[in-house]
Design an enzyme around this catalytic site. Structure first.
Site, PDB file in Angstrom:
ATOM      1  N   ASP A 151      42.662  42.674  33.004  1.00  0.00           N
ATOM      2  CA  ASP A 151      43.223  42.706  34.348  1.00  0.00           C
ATOM      3  C   ASP A 151      44.745  42.663  34.286  1.00  0.00           C
ATOM      4  OD1 ASP A 151      40.560  41.478  34.189  1.00  0.00           O
ATOM      5  OD2 ASP A 151      40.672  41.294  36.357  1.00  0.00           O
TER       6      ASP A 151
ATOM      7  N   GLU B  76      35.497  30.534  37.366  1.00  0.00           N
ATOM      8  CA  GLU B  76      36.067  31.421  36.345  1.00  0.00           C
ATOM      9  C   GLU B  76      37.578  31.195  36.351  1.00  0.00           C
ATOM     10  OE1 GLU B  76      35.484  36.078  34.948  1.00  0.00           O
ATOM     11  OE2 GLU B  76      34.374  35.255  36.646  1.00  0.00           O
TER      12      GLU B  76
ATOM     13  N   GLU C 293      37.199  42.930  43.715  1.00  0.00           N
ATOM     14  CA  GLU C 293      36.779  43.164  42.329  1.00  0.00           C
ATOM     15  C   GLU C 293      35.926  44.425  42.207  1.00  0.00           C
ATOM     16  OE1 GLU C 293      34.505  40.663  38.773  1.00  0.00           O
ATOM     17  OE2 GLU C 293      34.170  40.106  40.868  1.00  0.00           O
TER      18      GLU C 293
END
Length: 744
Positions: A340, A333, A617
Site C-alpha cells: 500500500d 489490523e 479497499e
C-alpha cells in the site's frame, strides 16, 4: 526504564509512575526528555506536557524507541513539583494482528517510562528506584480494544517501581512529526437507534470521539464506532472484525466532564452512543488525528465528483498516516503494509510533507528485512518476533517488498535529499538479489502457498467482472517479474546517483537481462501479452518492457481489452496506479478519460456516488442498495486506490518531476487536457515555494497557466495534441501563460 509495580499486565487497569521533587529555581529552557515502553502521557504539576498523541510513537521497538523533548519551563515552579507519567499498553503489548492469530506482548510484557529533566546541560531528575506507581481511571485500553475509563477512580500511589535493564542506545529523537489533533467535526445528523443515538459526523476519519456530559456518579456512556451504515441506515461495524473499538466512560458526577481516549484511536464516520443511568450529553464531536494534518498540495477541476475523490484521498492519508502509513485505521489490523505504501508514496508526497514519516517508516522496513533480503509484508512486523505457526514467513512478496526501492526514489524526487537513497541502498541490493535468487535468474519463480519462499500477492484484488465469464488477470510470476525489473532498474539508477559505478553497471546489465527475458517469456510474436489483462499491459508499457517492434500491436490489444470491459477498471493494487499513466504515455487519452470518469463498479467515481468520504479497499465494497460486501475483509478507509491522484498532479495538471532536478527543482510540463473536466488546477508547496499549474478549455482553445518559485525551472514537453502553442523552451520563476489548440 522504570516499570510500575502497580501494573498487572496486558489488558489490565492502566498505571502511572510519579515523582515529587523540589527545585531551588526554574532555569529558562528546562527540558523534559521522556519515552516509554508502551504509550505515555506526561503531566507536570497536573498539567499535560505537549500536544502530541500516542507518544512515544510506533517503531520496531527492538531496533529503536523514540523519545520526545518538551520545554516545561512554564509548568515548573521553585519549590515542590510533581511529574506523573501515565502509561498504556499501546502497540507495545496490546493485541496485534487479527483474531485467528493474535499477538500479545509483542515487544515485551512490561510497560515502563524513562525520564530526564535537564537544564543548562545538567540533569536535574531521572527515573530511578525512588519513583512511585499507582493505578489510573483507565481500567482497560488497547489499540484494537478501545478504552474504558471510570472517573470515580482517582490516581493514587499504591506501589513502587522496578528498574528494568534497558539499553539507552535504542533511544532516538522522534523521527517524524508528532500525531496531532485536527479541528473537531460536529455531527451533521443524529437519530435514535433503540435506546441509543447515532451521530453522523459526515466524514470518515482516524481519530476519536470527544464527549462532554453531566450527570450522576456511576452513569455510563458507551461509544461504538462504524464507518458505514447498512441498508435502512443500520449501524454496522462487522468489518472491524475482532477489534472492539469502543470507548466507555463512567461519570464521577458533579460538574461537566469531558471524555476522550488517550491510548488508542478508531476509524469511523458514525458513533452510536448509549447512556445508562442519569446523565446528559452536552457535546459530541469527532476529533480527527494525523501525523500529516497539514496539506501540501491540492487539485480541483470542473467535475465535483473528481474533487470529492481527491478529498477522499486526503482524508484516507490523514487517517492512515498515524505514526506509520497503515492500510486501515479501524479493524484488527492497522498495519504498515509495504505494498500500500509503495503504490501511494508519490501521491502521499504531493498531498502532504511526508519526508520524515516515510524516512522513519523505511528504517522500520529495514529493521524487519530478513537475512535473505526478503522485505516484510508490513512494518513494524509483529510476525518477525512471533512467527505464526503454519503460515510461513510474512515477507518477500513482490509489489510489497519493492517499497524499499520505490519509496526512497519518490522521496528523492520530491525532497531532493540523496541521503535517503544512500541510507536505503544496501537494503535495495539485498532485495533485488533476493528476487534474482527466487528463480536463479530474471524470471521470478513464485509459490502460491501463503508464507512460502516466493509467495506473492500478485495484483491483489484485481477485479474479474462477471464470475460466470471472468476477465483475464495477471499471473503471479508475470507480476513478480515486472516488479523484479522495476526495482532492479531503480536500483541501477540510484547506484549511478550515489557514484557506485560498478554497482550501477552490474544492476543495469541485470535489468536489461530481465527486460529481454520478460519479452521472451510473456510477449507473443503477435505482440499480445501472455495474460492479456490490463495490469500486464499497464506495467509493461509504463516501464518500457514492450520491444519497439511489438508496441503498435500491443497497443491494439491493450485498447481492445479496455473497450471490451466497457471502460471498467481491470486492475488491483499494483496495476491500478500504472493504468492511467500508461494510457497517457501511449497517447490513448480517450481511454484514460473514459476509464477515469466511469461511474460503474469497478471505478473511482462509483464509490464517490455511493457517498464515500474516504477511499475504499475494494472496488465493490458497498452495493448500490447499500449492502456491505464481505465484511470480513472490507475497509472503507484504505488509501491505495487513491494513488490515482499522482496522475492528476503529474499528467492532468502536467507537473511531472524531472529526476535531473530532484526536490522538484526541475519539472516537465505536459498537461493532459480532459475535455469532460472543463478546467483543472493544482498547487504544491515545495522546499522552494509554491508551484501552481492549471488549464481552462474554451471550445478547442486551452489556456495553461504556471506559477514557479525561485529555484524551480520547467520545460515544456512537445505534444501532438497541442497545436499552435504560444510558448516553448524552459520556464523560470514567475507566472507564465501559454495557449494552444487541442487537437483530436
Amino acid at each position: 526504564m522504570v516499570a510500575p509495580l502497580a501494573d498487572a499486565g496486558v489488558g489490565a487497569q492502566a498505571s502511572f509512575v510519579a515523582k515529587d521533587f523540589s527545585l531551588d529555581r526554574v532555569a529558562p529552557g528546562t527540558l523534559l526528555h521522556v519515552s516509554a515502553q508502551g504509550l505515555y502521557r506526561a503531566f507536570v504539576n497536573g498539567t499535560r506536557v505537549g500536544a502530541d498523541l500516542l507518544t512515544p510513537g510506533w517503531t520496531c521497538y527492538d531496533d529503536r524507541i523514540a523519545y520526545q523533548s518538551y520545554d516545561v519551563t512554564p509548568l515548573l515552579r521553585a519549590g515542590s513539583n510533581r511529574i506523573e507519567i501515565w502509561l498504556g499498553d499501546g502497540w507495545w503489548r496490546s493485541q496485534m494482528m487479527w483474531a485467528a492469530n493474535p499477538i500479545y506482548n509483542c515487544w515485551g510484557d512490561r510497560i515502563a517510562a524513562i525520564v530526564d529533566l535537564e537544564a543548562d546541560g545538567i540533569v536535574l531528575l531521572s527515573t530511578d528506584g525512588s519513583w512511585r506507581s499507582g493505578l489510573l481511571p483507565i481500567v482497560k485500553s488497547g489499540i484494537y480494544w478501545g478504552e474504558d475509563r471510570d472517573d470515580r477512580i482517582a490516581p493514587t500511589e499504591t506501589a513502587g517501581v522496578e528498574v528494568l535493564a534497558f539499553d539507552t542506545a535504542l533511544l532516538v529523537p522522534h523521527e517524524a512529526a508528532g500525531v496531532r489533533e485536527m479541528a473537531p467535526l460536529d455531527p451533521q445528523e443524529t437519530w435514535a437507534d433503540g435506546a441509543a443515538t447515532v451521530y453522523d459526523f459526515g466524514q470518515n476519519v482516524g481519530g476519536f470521539v470527544r464527549v462532554t456530559a453531566q450527570g450522576a456518579s456511576g452513569a455510563t456512556i458507551r461509544v461504538e464506532h462504524s464507518e458505514v451504515l447498512g441498508p435502512n441506515r443500520a449501524f454496522d461495524n462487522r468489518n472491524y472484525r475482532s477489534a472492539r473499538a469502543e470507548a466507555t466512560y463512567v461519570l464521577k458526577g458533579g460538574p461537566e466532564e469531558t471524555f476522550e481516549p488517550i491510548f488508542t484511536f478508531m476509524g469511523f464516520r458514525y458513533a452510536r452512543i448509549t447512556v445508562t443511568g442519569e446523565a446528559k450529553l452536552l457535546q459530541v464531536q469527532s476529533v480527527p488525528i494525523s501525523s500529516v494534518p497539514v496539506l501540501a498540495g491540492g487539485f480541483t477541476c470542473g467535475e465535483p465528483s473528481v474533487n470529492r475523490l481527491v478529498l477522499n484521498t486526503i482524508w484516507s492519508q490523514r487517517g492512515n498516516f498515524i505514526e506509520v502509513p497503515t492500510d486501515c485505521p479501524q479493524r484488527d489490523e492497522r498495519l504498515g503494509w509495504t505494498g500500500d505504501a509503495q503504490v501511494f508514496a508519490g501521491t502521499a508526497c504531493w498531498l502532504a510533507d511526508c519526508e520524515r514519516i516515510l524516512a522513519k517508516y523505511l528504517r522500520d522496513v529495514r529493521a524487519d528485512q530478513r537475512a535473505d533480503g526478503a522485505v516484510p509484508h508490513f512494518s513494524p512486523d509483529p510476525t518477525r518476533l512471533h512467527p505464526i505457526e503454519n503460515r510461513g514467513d510474512w515477507a518477500g512478496s513482490t509489489g510489497w517488498g519493492d517499497a524499499i526501492t520505490v519509496i526512497p526514489w519518490q522521496l528523492y524526487l520530491h525532497y531532493g535529499d540523496v541521503a535517503v537513497l544512500r541510507e536505503n541502498f544496501p537494503a535495495m541490493l539485498k532485495w533485488v538479489d533476493y528476487l534474482w535468487s527466487l528463480g536463479n535468474g530474471p524470471i521470478v519463480a513464485t509459490d502460491g502457498h501463503w508464507g512460502a519462499r516466493g509467495f506473492t500477492f500478485g495484483d491483489w484484488l484485481q477485479p474479474v467482472g462477471d464470475n460466470r465469464k471472468p476477465r483475464p488477470t495477471i499471473a503471479d510470476d508475470c507480476a513478480a517479474t515486472l516488479y523484479h525489473f522495476i526495482s532492479t532498474d531503480l536500483a541501477a539508477r540510484i547506484a549511478g546517483i550515489l557514484g557506485e559505478r560498478a554497482q550501477a553497471e552490474a544492476l543495469h546489465n541485470r535489468a536489461e537481462a530481465i527486460r529481454s527475458a520478460f519479452a521472451h517469456e510473456y510477449i507473443a510474436p503477435s505482440g499480445r501479452l501472455a495474460h492479456n489483462d490490463q495490469t500486464s499491459y499497464a506495467l509493461a508499457f509504463l516501464h518500457d518492457l514492450v520491444p519497439a517492434h511489438h508496441v503498435e500491436a500491443a497497443k491494439r490489444h491493450f485498447r481492445k481489452i479496455i473497450e471490451d470491459a466497457d471502460y471498467l477498471i481491470g486492475t488491483g493494487f499494483i496495476g491500478t496506479p500504472a493504468l492511467l499513466p500508461a494510457l497517457t504515455k501511449l497517447g490513448m487519452w480517450d481511454l484514460a478519460e473514459k476509464v477515469f470518469l466511469n461511474r460503474d463498479v469497478p471505478g473511482w467515481l462509483y464509490q464517490v456516488d455511493r457517498g464515500a468520504t474516504t477511499i475504499w479497499e475494494r472496488w465493490d465494497a458497498l452495493a448500490p442498495d447499500g449492502t456491505i460486501y464481505a465484511p470480513d475483509m472490507n475497509s472503507y478507509n484504505h488509501y491505495a486506490y487513491g494513488a490515482v491522484c499522482q496522475w492528476l498532479f503529474e499528467s492532468v495538471a502536467g507537473l511531472t518531476p524531472d529526476p535531473e532536478g530532484p526536490g522538484l527543482a526541475r519539472l516537465r510540463l505536459d498537461p493532459l487536457i480532459l475535455p469532460a473536466l472543463g478546467h483543472a488546477e493544482a498547487w504544491h508547496d515545495t522546499r522552494h515555494g509554491r508551484i501552481e499549474a492549471g488549464w481552462v478549455l474554451d471550445g478547442h482553445r486551452v489556456t495553461y497557466t504556471v506559477n514557479l518559485p525561485e529555484g524551480v525551472v520547467a520545460t515544456l514537453a512537445p505534444n501532438p495534441r497541442h497545436a499552435n502553442l504560444s510558448g516553448d523552451g524552459t520556464l523560470g520563476a514567475g507566472r507564465h501563460v501559454m495557449t494552444f489548440d487541442l487537437t483530436d
